[in-house]
Write a protein that holds these residues in place. Structure first.
Motif, PDB file in Angstrom:
ATOM      1  N   VAL A  91       0.953  -0.999   0.039  1.00 34.32           N
ATOM      2  CA  VAL A  91      -0.080  -0.225   0.073  1.00 34.32           C
ATOM      3  C   VAL A  91       0.675   1.234  -0.098  1.00 34.32           C
ATOM      4  CG1 VAL A  91      -2.133  -1.188   1.296  1.00 34.32           C
ATOM      5  CG2 VAL A  91      -0.164   0.171   2.592  1.00 34.32           C
ATOM      6  N   ALA A  92       0.403   2.391  -0.529  1.00 32.65           N
ATOM      7  CA  ALA A  92       0.720   3.579  -0.328  1.00 32.65           C
ATOM      8  C   ALA A  92       0.120   4.014   0.888  1.00 32.65           C
ATOM      9  CB  ALA A  92       0.322   4.551  -1.432  1.00 32.65           C
ATOM     10  N   CYS A  93       0.666   4.844   1.788  1.00 32.54           N
ATOM     11  CA  CYS A  93       0.081   5.175   3.234  1.00 32.54           C
ATOM     12  C   CYS A  93       0.300   6.830   3.624  1.00 32.54           C
ATOM     13  CB  CYS A  93       0.399   4.335   4.207  1.00 32.54           C
ATOM     14  SG  CYS A  93       2.062   4.015   4.540  1.00 32.54           S
ATOM     15  N   ALA A  94      -0.455   7.337   4.249  1.00 31.53           N
ATOM     16  CA  ALA A  94      -0.260   8.532   4.753  1.00 31.53           C
ATOM     17  C   ALA A  94      -0.414   8.666   6.180  1.00 31.53           C
ATOM     18  CB  ALA A  94      -1.038   9.567   3.885  1.00 31.53           C
ATOM     19  N   LEU A 271      -3.690  20.025   1.257  1.00 26.14           N
ATOM     20  CA  LEU A 271      -4.164  18.350   0.788  1.00 26.14           C
ATOM     21  C   LEU A 271      -4.632  17.815   1.838  1.00 26.14           C
ATOM     22  CD1 LEU A 271      -4.127  16.362  -1.614  1.00 26.14           C
ATOM     23  CD2 LEU A 271      -1.960  15.528  -0.626  1.00 26.14           C
ATOM     24  N   SER A 272      -4.090  17.766   3.267  1.00 30.03           N
ATOM     25  CA  SER A 272      -4.832  17.156   4.257  1.00 30.03           C
ATOM     26  C   SER A 272      -6.204  17.365   4.374  1.00 30.03           C
ATOM     27  CB  SER A 272      -4.006  17.397   5.607  1.00 30.03           C
ATOM     28  OG  SER A 272      -2.718  17.087   5.445  1.00 30.03           O
ATOM     29  N   GLN A 276      -9.572  14.716   3.579  1.00 31.32           N
ATOM     30  CA  GLN A 276     -10.561  14.510   4.607  1.00 31.32           C
ATOM     31  C   GLN A 276     -12.066  14.735   4.272  1.00 31.32           C
ATOM     32  OE1 GLN A 276      -9.813  16.979   8.263  1.00 31.32           O
ATOM     33  NE2 GLN A 276      -7.740  16.413   8.255  1.00 31.32           N
ATOM     34  N   LYS A 277     -12.052  15.456   3.128  1.00 29.20           N
ATOM     35  CA  LYS A 277     -13.401  15.682   2.489  1.00 29.20           C
ATOM     36  C   LYS A 277     -14.055  14.452   1.536  1.00 29.20           C
ATOM     37  CE  LYS A 277     -12.964  20.651   2.330  1.00 29.20           C
ATOM     38  NZ  LYS A 277     -12.776  21.929   1.449  1.00 29.20           N
TER      39      LYS A 277
END
Length: 333
Positions: A91-94, A271-272, A276-277
């Motif tokens: 996965v790519a993760c943040a 971007l954060s 979230q939206k």
């Protein structure tokens, strides 16, 4: 069941300098429902990470904390719920809260994990979120606004290259602003048609002429400072400047007269908040779509990979040449 209870990670002890960030043993927290444990492969370094280290970012964590906003790895455990299907997936993760990606493992919200296609390497996956999704989101704002052309500052950056390529595919003109003559030459060699040096004495005159000719009524600004006012002053009336960075380290300079008599709009983009939206399904679809273009318009050029133990050298390298290609951290060399 969590396969490990401790890990090695970079721990920021206080804001202000990366020197206060030793690599040491960190205890892993218990997984909560909706969370997964990721064995990290690679983590990227972005301007937002440098801002976080200095205490100038929009997110401040309780210290000590592991920095790093994005990376890639393999899900090895889950805390319950629908996240079970991610176990074993690359996965790519943040990370926006809790410990970040500059460690051997990371606890992440399953919603923020994007399964990687087989064709996407873990190296490319580690830079899937911050730059590509910012480029896609801001370019979509540009298209929906029906602007004639787009202006972008910090155009020699990886993100700048992505925006330029997205526009080229759709036949849309971009005015690229850089700070050095060698960057002008590099972008022109890459096929950019309109490139301006913001330090040149005739910069504002050339920008005003081009903006009027191309009807460039939207700009994306990663620099801030005096450049923001220069953009507004040179753009046509009713233009919009989207500020998404502060590389100058200075407050955006704005004349009330320009805002009033040009009816200009200055907006922020983070971007954060944008992520979230989005729903989990929307993020999954976006991530899947972005991956289709990682070999082309949204490709990240990797300049060098450092092992986690050399995190300080990695940060110094990236800080010295932020537009020279991505610097990655190998979290489990």
């Amino acid at each position: 069941m969590i396969p490990v209870t401790t890990m090695q990670g970079a721990r920021l002890l206080r804001y202000g300098t990366p020197a206060d960030m030793p690599v040491q043993e960190v205890e892993l927290p218990a997984l909560q429902p909706g969370q997964v444990l990721i064995r990290m492969a690679y983590a990227s370094i972005n301007p937002s990470d440098l801002a976080f280290l200095s205490g100038q970012y929009g997110i401040k964590k309780k210290l000590p904390a592991v920095p790093g906003f994005e990376g890639s790895g393999t899900v090895v455990a889950y805390g319950g719920g629908w996240s079970r299907f991610l176990v074993g997936r690359r996965v790519a993760c943040a990370s926006s809260s809790g410990d970040g990606t500059w460690a051997q493992y990371m606890v992440a919200d399953a919603k923020g994990c994007i399964p990687l296609r087989r064709s996407v390497s873990l190296e490319q996956g580690s830079s899937l979120i911050v730059n590509p999704m910012t480029a896609v989101a801001m370019y979509n704002i540009f298209e929906k606004g029906r602007h004639g052309a787009l202006i972008q500052t910090a155009a020699a950056s990886a993100l700048g290259g992505m925006i330029r390529k997205l526009a080229a595919v759709n036949g849309r003109p971009v005015i690229n602003i850089v700070r050095r003559d060698e960057q002008v030459n590099t972008l022109e060699e890459q096929g950019a048609q309109y490139v301006l040096n913001s330090t040149a004495p005739d910069f504002e005159r050339k920008l005003a002429v081009l903006a009027r000719k191309l009807q460039a009524t939207m700009a994306v600004d990663a620099v801030g400072g005096a450049l923001t006012q220069q953009l507004v002053g040179c753009m046509p009336a009713f233009s919009t400047v989207l500020v998404y960075g502060g590389l100058s380290g200075e407050a955006c300079a704005l004349s009330p007269g320009l805002l009033i008599f040009k009816e200009a709009q200055i907006r922020g983009f983070w971007l954060s908040l944008w992520l979230q939206k989005q729903s989990a399904l929307s993020l999954m679809r976006l991530g899947w779509s972005v991956q289709k273009h990682l070999a082309g318009e949204l490709k990240t050029e990797v300049r060098r990979i450092y092992p986690l133990a050399e995190i300080h050298a990695a940060i110094e390298d990236y800080s010295r040449q932020m537009s020279g290609g991505k610097v990655l951290i190998n979290c489990n060399p």
